[in-house]
Design an enzyme around this catalytic site. Structure first.
Site, PDB file in Angstrom:
ATOM      1  N   SER A  14       0.894  62.433  25.123  1.00  0.00           N
ATOM      2  CA  SER A  14      -0.484  62.405  24.614  1.00  0.00           C
ATOM      3  C   SER A  14      -1.412  63.101  25.598  1.00  0.00           C
ATOM      4  O   SER A  14      -1.182  63.076  26.815  1.00  0.00           O
ATOM      5  CB  SER A  14      -0.926  60.941  24.452  1.00  0.00           C
ATOM      6  OG  SER A  14      -2.334  60.880  24.293  1.00  0.00           O
TER       7      SER A  14
ATOM      8  N   TYR B 100      -1.079  52.252  26.484  1.00  0.00           N
ATOM      9  CA  TYR B 100      -0.496  53.342  25.688  1.00  0.00           C
ATOM     10  C   TYR B 100      -0.291  54.599  26.547  1.00  0.00           C
ATOM     11  O   TYR B 100       0.794  55.189  26.574  1.00  0.00           O
ATOM     12  CB  TYR B 100      -1.411  53.649  24.499  1.00  0.00           C
ATOM     13  CG  TYR B 100      -1.054  54.892  23.724  1.00  0.00           C
ATOM     14  CD1 TYR B 100      -0.003  54.892  22.804  1.00  0.00           C
ATOM     15  CD2 TYR B 100      -1.773  56.080  23.906  1.00  0.00           C
ATOM     16  CE1 TYR B 100       0.322  56.038  22.102  1.00  0.00           C
ATOM     17  CE2 TYR B 100      -1.445  57.220  23.205  1.00  0.00           C
ATOM     18  CZ  TYR B 100      -0.403  57.198  22.304  1.00  0.00           C
ATOM     19  OH  TYR B 100      -0.079  58.342  21.607  1.00  0.00           O
TER      20      TYR B 100
END
Ligand SMILES: NC(=O)c1ccc[n+]([C@@H]2O[C@H](COP(=O)([O-])OP(=O)(O)OC[C@H]3O[C@@H](n4cnc5c(N)ncnc54)[C@H](OP(=O)(O)O)[C@@H]3O)[C@@H](O)[C@H]2O)c1
Length: 251
Positions: free
Chosen positions: A143, A156
């Protein structure tokens, strides 16, 4: 002989788009899904309509105990559908979003993120390596949030950061078999991820668009074709890289 890719979490979103783009590049695909079998079968039908082969298999990417049985099912499918004992490309894409401040993150949220996005990627790859052809390729999804911080994404992003380090070590340890390993790090993309938050929450959408040089958030078509291209011979010398695909988010 066509190449066979396993794309985890390909019933929706980026995985679906990647599977279709791989088929568009002439590849065949094993599409995995967690619970949405009908969506996965629809992807299979789309790929078959493009003249390529595809099969859907169920997989919980966060349940290590299921990986050996999954590898066995895959072995049977490869033999039955392709008359092969191996596949070529693995895209570790499956995953969910979970947003919480550090002060509010529960152990259960944390453990699930670790299981799906990090431990799962490690042990699924381990379980599938005996079936991967030498000269194969692995793409792990990370990400854009590993490079900059955004409140609510600590757990995350930390596990995605772990995947980036893991990718480096995979590239080193698997290079002897000719297997290249790269990380693709998308920026904010409009999918069902996080309950569709980036797509459906105007404030969040505008916040990410505002910090992106190209002036909008991403859509799945910004990612799948890039991954298919990365898996093609054109990019055979790209190895051990983290490639951010974000339109220039937070630069
Ligand atoms: N969208 C973004 O903004 C963004 C940005 C950066 C990185 N990413 C990463 O990109 C990947 C794909 O995200 P997406 O946006 O495409 O999400 P999505 O639209 O919510 O799709 C998630 C896919 O993963 C599957 N899945 C979810 N949890 C799973 C599990 N435990 N085991 C097996 N399959 C599972 C789902 O299967 P079912 O359909 O069966 O539920 C679905 O196919 C994720 O790794 C995510 O972290 C996304």
């Amino acid at each position: 002989m066509s190449r066979i890719a396993i794309v985890t979490g390909a019933s929706r979103g980026l995985g679906r788009n990647t599977a279709l783009a791989i088929a568009g590049h002439g590849g065949d695909v094993v599409v995995t899904y967690q619970s949405r079998a009908a969506e996965a079968e629809a992807v299979v039908a789309e790929i078959q309509a493009m003249g390529r082969k595809a099969v859907a298999l169920q997989l919980d990417a966060g349940a290590v105990a299921g990986f050996a049985p999954f590898a066995e099912r895959l072995r049977v499918v490869l033999r039955e559908a392709w008359q092969r004992d191996s596949f070529d490309h693995l895209v570790n894409n499956a995953g969910h979003g979970d947003m919480a401040l550090i002060t509010e993150t529960t152990e259960a949220q944390f453990d699930r993120l670790v299981s799906v996005h990090f431990k799962g990627v490690f042990f699924l790859t381990q379980a599938l390596l005996p079936l991967m052809a030498d000269g194969g390729r692995i793409v792990n999804l990370s990400s854009g949030l590993t490079r900059v911080s955004y409140p609510g994404f600590a757990a995350y992003s930390a596990v995605k950061g772990a995947v980036e380090v893991l990718s480096l070590y995979m590239a080193k340890e698997l290079g002897g078999r000719g297997i290249a390993v790269n990380t693709v790090a998308p920026g904010a993309i409009e999918t069902d991820f996080l309950g569709g938050a980036v797509r459906d929450t105007p404030d969040l959408n505008q916040a990410f668009a505002g910090m992106t040089a190209l002036g909008r958030v991403g859509v799945p078509d910004d990612i799948g074709p890039m991954i298919a291209s990365l898996l093609s011979e054109d990019n055979r010398w790209v190895n051990a890289q983290r490639i951010e695909v974000s339109g220039g988010q937070a630069i």
